[in-house]
Design an enzyme around this catalytic site. Structure first.
Site, mmCIF file in Angstrom:
data_model
loop_
_atom_site.group_PDB
_atom_site.id
_atom_site.type_symbol
_atom_site.label_atom_id
_atom_site.label_comp_id
_atom_site.label_asym_id
_atom_site.label_seq_id
_atom_site.Cartn_x
_atom_site.Cartn_y
_atom_site.Cartn_z
ATOM 1 N N TYR A 186 -12.984 -13.112 -20.528
ATOM 2 C CA TYR A 186 -14.343 -13.488 -20.970
ATOM 3 C C TYR A 186 -14.692 -14.953 -20.683
ATOM 4 C CZ TYR A 186 -12.374 -14.417 -25.810
ATOM 5 O OH TYR A 186 -11.675 -14.831 -26.899
ATOM 6 N N GLU A 187 -15.932 -15.286 -20.925
ATOM 7 C CA GLU A 187 -16.483 -16.618 -20.587
ATOM 8 C C GLU A 187 -16.369 -16.902 -19.089
ATOM 9 O OE1 GLU A 187 -17.948 -17.757 -23.044
ATOM 10 O OE2 GLU A 187 -16.921 -16.757 -24.685
ATOM 11 N N GLY A 188 -16.518 -15.866 -18.281
ATOM 12 C CA GLY A 188 -16.341 -16.001 -16.825
ATOM 13 C C GLY A 188 -14.910 -15.678 -16.474
#
Lengths: 581, 581
Positions: A436-438
């Site tokens: 997550y978060e890229g």
């Protein structure tokens, strides 16, 4: 699982001895009155107590209980309430918040240490205060004074929490194709409609209000990522902008919660926006840039997740390796067994984790301190290096964190696979931070294109030159080795600069890894310089010195594999047609 | 999750074109009548049908249902019954069994292909027939004719199943310190007392009887691993040795079942032996050697588990990468997205899995065929190489299998972390194969000390010399690269032979990895030689040729990292005192 003990000595070693942050803090007018070595240490110790006593002992229970959805209400694990209350009461939820709005105004270098401890204690729990802190950074920088004065005090106090709403079912990395809309209203507000998925802490019963930062498109928005705007959409709307009590239920509700591999104590929600009232943050169509203020903050926190899980995993594996009797090295009696830490391969596993964890902590402190220098001194050079290192922190620290958890689980043998030992949970929990978060693949592309290629490698080259110059000025045992690897990175960088962007993208992941290993070498260099017989015990110095040697001899050489790969072109990947996969 | 499709073309390519096993089978009197190319292909296709239709579609359901214990009865996932019945009816449970006792007498190279498909379909399910097949190998080689005639037909038919009972709570790798006892009785039987843990398929409702192969100590046994004997302990005792119907309940019962990270459809039991009647298999105090007949069989099957999970993960990730629209490479319209397989970093992930999976399949077929040659021709050279490669198969193929599942999960982004996509289950399921049947660290020590150092590297050196000679006789595009790496392995081997055993043990894991990468290079060499425009489609040849190039250019260079590590001494690990960890 052994009792978690916060690595306070190593945290303070990094803050004060490696990076001399107390000296720096004393030079800053905003910090010098309230922050010195003793205060910082006391802050770390107090946070450690909560993590050790109120959160860590129950992390397996949280995994087991998970979150439950009934109607539109989400219930978190029972003990989260008291732990969260302790965070609020101690001011921890506003630790790095702006003092003008009730925050404690502490530097990032300090709050990142607290983040690590929270993540060691329970990553799922850490997300509730973690996302709030990130949202506050974005609001502080981009919101109007009206918004800030209403929301920041409530968020810093922990009374309210926050989310970031980006992903839609068809749009994750590619936010430009999102469909959530925001329609301007006569009163200056907007009505939002659409559905967001994977919203961490999207609904829960820890706080009286939940403030969503939502990306959506205005009616006349241009296509793609340049047509996205940012809105603040609270679950309960303040009755009027002059009060900060949320009273009117807004049109946002949880649709369902995800069943995940791990971080089961974290509520991952589908959120439906049905004519939800929102307010624009920042300029129209510039929302992605505003959200990235928060996103970059979160990406550093991801590093803390990787490190936090790895530290907990290491402590558990070490305790097990000292306790578990199996086989023998010096014992002659075949009916007696020795602790498995005597075995060479167990030491290999433990030292691989230890050397990477400690370098990771030094690295995280460094990046946080660069952000602090960018903030307090407006130092552009520090900002540029922090910008360069953000994707490294996110990707490399989370990859290493997961790898450390897997290795630590391996130390347990069969017991590592059984739930009751807690190791498999650490593996499951740590896995998400790579995603997550890229995703880490996206981090690698960001690093390659935006952080390295965009300026023709200028910031990276300057950093490498600085490191070389430092090593030449203050040599240490492993100077030659480290200098050799710096040269190798420079040679690969020169090669990359001659390539087309497709080849650069194909090389991105391996290049990020190569640079990361060399930077971790730099961390062990800084550590070696910071060891001082007057301040540290002989045991501490010996442990650091030998672990550094282990790193240079048994870990850093992995970089040769990345060098060898990067010397080859990746263009073969495009010789394979899609139907040949 | 996409529908699993057995890789029949690649399986047949490996059997017939790479390793020419049909030619070999036709030279064996035991095989030539019953096994030719068409028969083998039909066997693979029939097994594929069961795996594709009856097992794979329900693997997530099996994970969700898990096994349940009520009283002393264990219930497996509901659909396992029909699938297991299909295996029995098709003779699959006795595929590699001795024809004299009702087995089908098929070679290992063929049964290993079926193993892979079963593991792709559901590792947890595969363990029920898998352990039985392993037990039969041990019984066939070490049991008396009385035992064989009673047990083997029932086990080959699948009417009964089997287990291996080694581990106790305090004794896993270090079996020498086990406490389970076996007391001789006047009738020649033994009474066993003790408790075993981690017993796969220790209790379940798939078969009418469960046959435990149990390690225990005789009253006068010497200390350590030389004092262990092997016993057969059925759940239901045959009424007398002349009947093969189990009727009398024996004193063995499940105490509890483990809650695990994965393979939830597999019943992992604590088994309590309370004056359980058992019969000695093989010689007193030589039980470990007998059990290792089974263990070595299982270690090859672990390779199939790694490969099977990785193949399933690859198919899923590939389908997702073709389907998921996100970002763009050639598309100019910012509102339109392309399948993520167009992105360089997604191709990197897919090709890393594909190149390692296909080499792994070639490798597994090779090792299995060596075992067949040892069995049918009594070829000592083949036996020696198979012996050398057993720990490589177990450790490297399972490490790579896990890594492939993690990478494939990464292709899914956030969706990979959500249970409904099935990717996180593959990661959880694949993880166990690195741990059980001897952890991969133990495999590395076995490889280093028993397989390499014990004969001063003779078998390994001879193998490398053979490979070099082959490459020199039939060069190919990547000859120079591969020969260079073979030389590097030889140099490291020479270095290892000068080291003390402590250093060798510290180097074991990295050396196993180094050798494995080079052997996978050899697999891609053999693959390249086997491509023939008259037999294979242009697409098949192009895919193999380019994937080989990808392997040599973008994967094999990783070996340089291992070389660089192994050039350094690992003795630094012993400079760190236990309290400095």
């Amino acid at each position: 699982m052994s009792q978690y003990q916060a690595p306070i000595e190593d945290i303070c070693f990094n803050l004060f001895d490696v990076w001399h942050l107390n000296d720096y803090w004393q030079q800053q007018s905003e910090l010098q009155q309230q922050l010195d070595t003793d205060t910082a240490k006391a802050i770390v110790e107090e946070a450690a107590k909560i993590c050790e006593q109120q959160i860590a002992p129950f992390s397996m229970l949280a995994d087991h209980q998970g979150v439950t959805l009934q109607g539109t209400e989400v219930t978190v694990p029972a003990h989260y309430h008291a732990a969260y209350q302790s965070l609020c009461e101690g001011g921890w939820t506003g630790l790095s918040g702006d003092v003008a709005y009730g925050g404690m105004g502490m530097p990032k270098a300090l709050s990142m240490m607290v983040d690590e401890m929270l993540c060691s204690a329970d990553i799922a729990f850490s997300l509730y205060p973690g996302l709030t802190a990130g949202a506050c950074v974005a609001l502080l920088q981009h919101a109007s004074e009206d918004i800030k004065s209403v929301y920041l005090p409530k968020l810093y106090s922990g009374e309210w929490s926050a989310t970031m709403c980006l992903t839609e079912s068809h749009a994750g990395t590619d936010l430009g194709i999102m469909r959530t809309t925001a329609k301007p209203q006569d009163d200056g507000s907007y009505k939002l409609n659409g559905s967001k998925i994977f919203i961490t802490a999207g609904e829960h019963d820890l706080t009286s209000n939940i403030v969503h930062l939502v990306l959506a498109k205005l009616p006349d928005a241009p296509a793609g990522s340049r047509g996205i705007s940012l809105f603040i959409v609270p679950k309960y709307l303040p009755a009027n902008t002059n009060t900060n009590n949320g009273t009117v239920r807004n049109g946002v509700a949880v649709g369902s919660i995800e069943h995940k591999m791990g971080i089961n104590g974290s509520a991952t929600c589908v959120l439906n926006f049905d004519n939800a009232v929102g307010y624009l943050i920042g300029q129209p169509n510039r929302g992605l840039a505003c959200m990235f203020t928060m996103m970059n903050y979160e990406r550093l926190s991801m590093g803390s997740q990787g490190l936090g899980a790895a530290e907990r995993a290491y402590q558990n594996a070490l305790a097990y390796a000292k306790d578990r009797l199996q086989g023998r090295e010096t014992e002659k009696d075949a009916s007696k067994a020795e602790p498995i830490i005597v075995h060479a391969d167990v030491r290999r596993m433990l030292l691989n984790i230890k050397a990477m964890n400690e370098a990771g902590r030094t690295f995280g402190t460094w990046v946080a301190s660069l952000l602090d220098k960018a903030k307090y001194d407006n130092c552009q050079q520090s900002a540029a290096i922090a910008n360069l290192l953000t994707p490294v922190t996110k990707a490399f620290m989370t990859d290493q964190g997961f790898s450390a958890c897997v290795t630590a689980q391996q130390v347990f043998g069969g017991h590592g696979y059984i739930k009751e030992w807690g190791m498999e949970q650490l593996v499951r929990d740590a896995r998400i931070a790579q995603i997550y978060e890229g995703t880490n693949g996206i981090q690698a592309l960001d690093f390659m294109q935006r952080k390295v290629i965009a300026d023709q490698g200028k910031v990276l080259s300057a950093l490498l030159a600085t490191i070389r110059s430092e090593i030449n000025s203050h040599t240490f045992t492993h100077s030659t080795v480290l200098l050799t690897y710096i040269t190798k990175v420079e040679q690969i960088l020169a090669l990359l600069l001659t390539q087309d962007s497709r080849s650069q993208n194909g090389n991105a992941y391996d290049f990020l890894n190569l640079v990361s290993y060399i930077l971790y070498g730099y961390m062990w260099y800084k550590t070696s310089l910071a060891l001082d017989g007057n301040k540290h015990s002989a045991n501490f110095i010996a442990a650091k010195t030998e672990t550094a040697t282990y790193f240079y001899q048994r870990i850093l050489p992995k970089a040769d594999g990345y060098v060898a790969i990067l010397q080859q072109s990746p263009t073969v990947m495009d010789n394979i047609a899609i139907d040949q996969f």
